[in-house]
Design an enzyme around this catalytic site. Sequence first.
Site, PDB file in Angstrom:
ATOM      1  CG  HIS A 189      -0.078  -3.021  61.835  1.00 49.91           C
ATOM      2  ND1 HIS A 189      -1.031  -2.163  62.325  1.00 49.91           N
ATOM      3  CD2 HIS A 189      -0.765  -4.042  61.303  1.00 49.91           C
ATOM      4  CE1 HIS A 189      -2.231  -2.637  62.085  1.00 49.91           C
ATOM      5  NE2 HIS A 189      -2.097  -3.784  61.456  1.00 49.91           N
TER       6      HIS A 189
ATOM      7  CD  GLU B 150       0.237  -2.646  66.308  1.00 46.77           C
ATOM      8  OE1 GLU B 150       0.451  -1.862  65.356  1.00 46.77           O
ATOM      9  OE2 GLU B 150      -0.889  -2.822  66.792  1.00 46.77           O
TER      10      GLU B 150
HETATM   11  C1  GLP Z   1      -4.860  -6.265  60.725  1.00 44.40           C
HETATM   12  C2  GLP Z   1      -4.013  -7.448  60.255  1.00 44.40           C
HETATM   13  C3  GLP Z   1      -3.021  -7.029  59.193  1.00 44.40           C
HETATM   14  C4  GLP Z   1      -3.731  -6.229  58.120  1.00 44.40           C
HETATM   15  C5  GLP Z   1      -4.323  -4.987  58.722  1.00 44.40           C
HETATM   16  C6  GLP Z   1      -5.014  -4.097  57.718  1.00 44.40           C
HETATM   17  O1  GLP Z   1      -4.202  -5.513  61.673  1.00 44.40           O
HETATM   18  N1  GLP Z   1      -3.325  -8.084  61.322  1.00 44.40           N
HETATM   19  O2  GLP Z   1      -2.383  -8.178  58.665  1.00 44.40           O
HETATM   20  O3  GLP Z   1      -2.840  -5.904  57.090  1.00 44.40           O
HETATM   21  O4  GLP Z   1      -5.267  -5.406  59.694  1.00 44.40           O
HETATM   22  O5  GLP Z   1      -6.345  -4.479  57.535  1.00 44.40           O
HETATM   23  P1  GLP Z   1      -7.261  -3.961  56.380  1.00 44.40           P
HETATM   24  O6  GLP Z   1      -6.869  -4.701  55.160  1.00 44.40           O
HETATM   25  O7  GLP Z   1      -8.654  -4.311  56.827  1.00 44.40           O
HETATM   26  O8  GLP Z   1      -7.063  -2.501  56.252  1.00 44.40           O
END
Ligand code: GLP
Length: 260
Positions: free
Chosen positions: A146, A151
């Site tokens: 995503h 999603e």
């Molecule tokens: C959440 C956010 C996304 C982000 C993702 C990954 O779902 N809505 O925008 O890219 O997390 O997060 P992380 O960088 O902590 O792996």
Amino acid sequence: MIGNIIVKSNYEEMSHYAASVVAGIIRLKPDCVLGLPTGSTPIGMYKELIRMHQTEGLDFSGVTTFNLDEYVGLGLDLNKPYTKDQSYARFMWEEFFRHVSLRKENALIPDGRAKDLVKECHYYESRIKQAGGIDLQILGIGTDGHIGFNEPSSPFSSRTRVEDLHAQTIADNYEKFFKPAGFAKGQVPKRAVSMGIATVLEAKQIMLLASGQEKSDVVFKALSGPIMEEMPASVLQLFPEKIRIVTDQTAASRMVKYTE
Ligand code: GLP
């Protein structure tokens, strides 16, 4: 596969490089419009941008920002940022906004507390248009591919809207953000307002950041697998001319052999 993949040796170097891209755009166009992500991945980039602001005078006072998403039910008034919640607005305030010269009125985030969420989504889209569109959209990537909170199976033509979060995303968010802050699993919001995929793709430039072993599979599938709505980030392959992928060595380990 997208040609413009920049692989750095570790998270710190990835973050510094990403910050240098953002800083370059701000220096070139002090009134630029940035699209910003949350999550653990961009924290190092925000830290470096704060350092550049504090020690090199990087000025955010002309910049406008639009965050990708917010949880339904959560939000924060940046003029009174006192309530403690797990909103993305609070995350942005703590990790970035309060440390730099960005004007509060120019830091836009969808309001997950809005009574009429459909209206809020339309309003958000209109604000992006009014600002002249996004110059640089920065993205993270979820383990299921995503982007923002688009999603798997989100239409490529989607615009800012309310999205039901998938079980994997709720579980990831619980482990990374809600559990460390003492929240129960049931307290992780199950819906979010997110910029749509078509909204994201309208940005003039896009930079996707990915770090760590847990992202190596999804980076590989999204950037070299079939382009399909089940893998939202795969749509980026359609725009190689404006996409820059910045990763650390581990996230890219299934894509390329690291040589630097
Ligand atoms: C959440 C956010 C996304 C982000 C993702 C990954 O779902 N809505 O925008 O890219 O997390 O997060 P992380 O960088 O902590 O792996």
